[in-house]
Design an enzyme around this catalytic site. Sequence first.
Site, PDB file in Angstrom:
ATOM      1  N   SER A 118     -42.041  -6.536  37.486  1.00 28.51           N
ATOM      2  CA  SER A 118     -41.876  -7.340  36.154  1.00 28.51           C
ATOM      3  C   SER A 118     -40.513  -7.717  35.700  1.00 28.51           C
ATOM      4  CB  SER A 118     -42.258  -6.334  35.049  1.00 28.51           C
ATOM      5  OG  SER A 118     -41.475  -5.097  34.840  1.00 28.51           O
ATOM      6  N   GLN A 119     -39.618  -6.904  36.481  1.00 26.65           N
ATOM      7  CA  GLN A 119     -38.257  -7.617  36.330  1.00 26.65           C
ATOM      8  C   GLN A 119     -37.858  -9.072  36.779  1.00 26.65           C
ATOM      9  OE1 GLN A 119     -35.206  -4.689  38.208  1.00 26.65           O
ATOM     10  NE2 GLN A 119     -36.288  -3.099  37.072  1.00 26.65           N
ATOM     11  N   ASP A 123     -42.320   4.106  36.736  1.00 27.25           N
ATOM     12  CA  ASP A 123     -41.040   5.097  36.787  1.00 27.25           C
ATOM     13  C   ASP A 123     -41.373   6.377  36.314  1.00 27.25           C
ATOM     14  OD1 ASP A 123     -39.241   2.937  37.526  1.00 27.25           O
ATOM     15  OD2 ASP A 123     -38.572   2.326  35.621  1.00 27.25           O
ATOM     16  N   ARG A 178     -33.632   9.128  39.356  1.00 28.33           N
ATOM     17  CA  ARG A 178     -34.919   9.763  38.967  1.00 28.33           C
ATOM     18  C   ARG A 178     -35.176  10.804  39.861  1.00 28.33           C
ATOM     19  NH1 ARG A 178     -35.777   6.961  34.557  1.00 28.33           N
ATOM     20  NH2 ARG A 178     -35.631   4.720  34.745  1.00 28.33           N
ATOM     21  N   LYS A 223     -26.574   6.758  36.253  1.00 32.20           N
ATOM     22  CA  LYS A 223     -27.162   5.364  36.307  1.00 32.20           C
ATOM     23  C   LYS A 223     -27.955   4.940  35.158  1.00 32.20           C
ATOM     24  CE  LYS A 223     -30.333   2.757  39.314  1.00 32.20           C
ATOM     25  NZ  LYS A 223     -29.783   1.435  38.968  1.00 32.20           N
TER      26      LYS A 223
END
Length: 408
Positions: A145-146, A293, A367, A391
């Site tokens: 989607s970025q 994510d 993450r 980050k």
Amino acid sequence: MDIQILKSSISRQSSIAITGSKSESNRLLLLQALYPEISISNLSNSDDSVLMQKALQSNDEVVDIHHAGTAMRFLTAYFSTRVGRETILTGSSRMKERPIRILVDALKSLGADINYLENEGYPPLKINGKNLSKTKVSLNANVSSQYISALLLIASRLENGLELTLDGKITSVPYIKMTLALLNEIGIDTEFEGNQILVKPFTSPPKVDNITVESDWSSASYFYSIIAMSEIGTQVSLSAYKVNSLQGDSVLSQIYGQFGVETQFDNNTVFIKKVTNVSINTKIELDLSNAPDIAQTISVTAFGLGLECSLSGLHTLKIKETDRLVALKVELEKLGAEVVITDATLHLKPSTKIFSDVEIATYNDHRMAMAFAPLGLKTSLKVKDADVVSKSYPQFWEDLKTLGFNLK
């Protein structure tokens, strides 16, 4: 910096204030560069947002965004519209392995002048800013989607706006809708029907002069995991959150109901509480196409509770800071899990054993560090290169101490 997490127990009630969403912050920073009248409140203090802000304010020819993938995509689009400016956009060694051809091809079809300086299809890029006058472009609908958001964010400043066609089944819809909602908040007209998105040109002053960023739901996921692994009655309050969030990861509030966690909203605070223990026979099955994510967090939660877990819609995880599916399999298996992965799925078999004093590698991926930390409620473990959390969530380890985690 490595952090040793000794087996911990946490306070029955705690409160944490989480910084603004990285996803919203980076979109708004780019919009602020296009419409300088806008001011932003509760901006994320993550490395990615700091790098994004610095890059947008820089007049240097070479702009280095290190590991910041969102910034790489958004800035590629932004610098391609800066008429008369030549920019070399580069990043870390991992960034140079992350594909960007899809976005570059789309921008070139609109008239952009972009060249690869090393490997074809990958950063670093040499971008000569131009006036992009063409209006129509197509992308495969299942791309990150970025890429899509990068095009939508610059669209209102294109001479004739943008008509974007997405071919196939669209993934990560919430992130696209987030971008469009932020455009609408400024006063930009958009349409999203079927597989077509239309953004109209906008040269007027923005409708609003200040936008407040909602706190980051991805960051909230680690506290959902902690509460899921806690005793019944344990509660943590998180601020500042909205019931009607723009963030796809806000689906956490529904998903974690399956882990015995209740969510309640009061003004801008969300209260999460462990209300029931989950049966060991429970199988968690989720399609995370719209919220990839949180896959790492959910996988680790299921493992910590001894549950079977099948996750799908994870094809974008292979091009993140690391190949997150491979990394998850390797690190969970160190702890005693049985994990099967494909290019887009993860299956965790139920297991009651959790090995102690395992070293968790983080692969330059924030993450990975944060998703595994909640296991400190079940066992002792070491997180390697723990400062990678900066980050997206620099205060993460301090906030865990606030809850009662025993860290060295």
